[in-house]
Design a protein around this motif. Sequence first.
Motif, PDB file in Angstrom:
ATOM      1  N   LEU A  15       0.857  -1.187   0.000  1.00 27.69           N
ATOM      2  CA  LEU A  15       0.000   0.000   0.000  1.00 27.69           C
ATOM      3  C   LEU A  15       0.890   1.233   0.000  1.00 27.69           C
ATOM      4  O   LEU A  15       1.779   1.344   0.839  1.00 27.69           O
ATOM      5  N   SER A  18       0.908   3.688   3.539  1.00 26.76           N
ATOM      6  CA  SER A  18       1.230   3.016   4.801  1.00 26.76           C
ATOM      7  C   SER A  18       2.372   2.012   4.650  1.00 26.76           C
ATOM      8  O   SER A  18       2.911   1.543   5.645  1.00 26.76           O
ATOM      9  N   LYS A  19       2.714   1.664   3.416  1.00 30.05           N
ATOM     10  CA  LYS A  19       3.781   0.685   3.127  1.00 30.05           C
ATOM     11  C   LYS A  19       3.428  -0.702   3.656  1.00 30.05           C
ATOM     12  O   LYS A  19       4.274  -1.567   3.792  1.00 30.05           O
ATOM     13  N   LYS A  20       2.143  -0.899   3.948  1.00 36.50           N
ATOM     14  CA  LYS A  20       1.707  -2.202   4.438  1.00 36.50           C
ATOM     15  C   LYS A  20       1.616  -3.189   3.271  1.00 36.50           C
ATOM     16  O   LYS A  20       1.151  -2.836   2.191  1.00 36.50           O
ATOM     17  N   LYS A  40      -9.361  -3.404  -4.307  1.00 35.34           N
ATOM     18  CA  LYS A  40      -8.841  -3.598  -2.956  1.00 35.34           C
ATOM     19  C   LYS A  40      -9.984  -4.077  -2.055  1.00 35.34           C
ATOM     20  O   LYS A  40     -11.101  -3.571  -2.154  1.00 35.34           O
ATOM     21  N   THR A  42     -11.797  -4.551   1.551  1.00 39.74           N
ATOM     22  CA  THR A  42     -11.839  -3.885   2.862  1.00 39.74           C
ATOM     23  C   THR A  42     -12.809  -4.647   3.765  1.00 39.74           C
ATOM     24  O   THR A  42     -13.943  -4.224   3.961  1.00 39.74           O
TER      25      THR A  42
END
Length: 272
Positions: A15, A18-20, A40, A42
Motif C-alpha cells: 500500500l 502506509s507501506k503495508k 482492494k 476492505t
Amino acid sequence: DDERYTKFVGKEVILPISKKAIKIIADEHVEKEFGTGVVKVTPAHDMNDYEVGLKHNLEFISVFNEKGILNEHCLEFQGLERLEAREKIVTKLESLGFIEKIEEYNNQVGYCYRCNNIVEPYISKQWFVKKEIAQESIEKVALGESKFYPNHWINSFNAWMKDLRDWCISRQLWWGHQIPVYYCECSHEWASQHTPKTCPKCQSQNFKQDEDVLDTWFSSGLWAMSTLGWGNENWGKDKIWSEKDLKDFYPNSLLITGFDILFFWVARMMFQ
Ligand SMILES: [Zn+2]
Ligand SMILES: [Zn+2]
C-alpha cells in the motif's frame, strides 16, 4: 480465472502510503470487466468484502471509530473525519505520483434516512436471535395451523422463512426497550425479566444495564400481549385493561394487517 492476473495471485502488493503489504487473492466477487478488474478488499468496512475476507482469511482492520473518525491505523490521517480524510489521501497519493487517472462513475451508497449522511459499514458487537427460533412457526404454518387470506400470501411468508438469517435485535438509539442484560463490576453478566436491585452473584449494586435497545420489530412483537396488560404491573389496571384480558383474548384467532409487514411484524410475532 482472470488470466491477466493469475501470475500475481499469492504475491503481495505494498500500500503506497502506509507501506503495508497485502496479499493478492482471486475471487469471483470482482467484476472482470469493470475498471482494471482488480479491487482492494476492505473486510471491515464493506458487506461483500466482509464475506470475501472470511473466505480468504483476511485481516479485519477497522480504520475508524463509530463516529467515523480515523484511528491509529491511519498514520498522519488519524483524527480526521472519514470524508475529510478522503480528499487529503488523494492529494497525498498525487504528490507521491501514485495516481494514474481519476474517473467519475456512479456507485450505490447507503444514506441515513434522517440526516442524509453516507452510511459506512462497520464491524460491531450486537445481539442476535438465532434463526432456529422460527422453526416451530414454520412447521405450524406448514401443518395449516395458521391460515392466510388470500391464501397466496403463504408463499410470501414461506419465501421469507426460507432465507432466514440470525436476527440482529440490538440498536444504538435513544428510544426503545433497553436490552434486559446487566453487567456487574464483579464481571458477572446476566439477563433478567425484572429490573434487578443487586447482582445475583456478588450482591453489589454497582452494575449497569446494556445501553442498546431492541429492534422496533422485536418490541412490536410484544404488542399482542402488552395491549392486554402483560408487563404493565398495576399501571392502567381495571381502567384500560383487566386481569382476564390476556386469558380471554390471547392467543388471538384473527389478525388483520398489511402484507408489507407480514415478515417484519407477523412472522416475528409468531416466533416470539
Ligand atoms: Zn443519520
Ligand atoms: Zn456482581
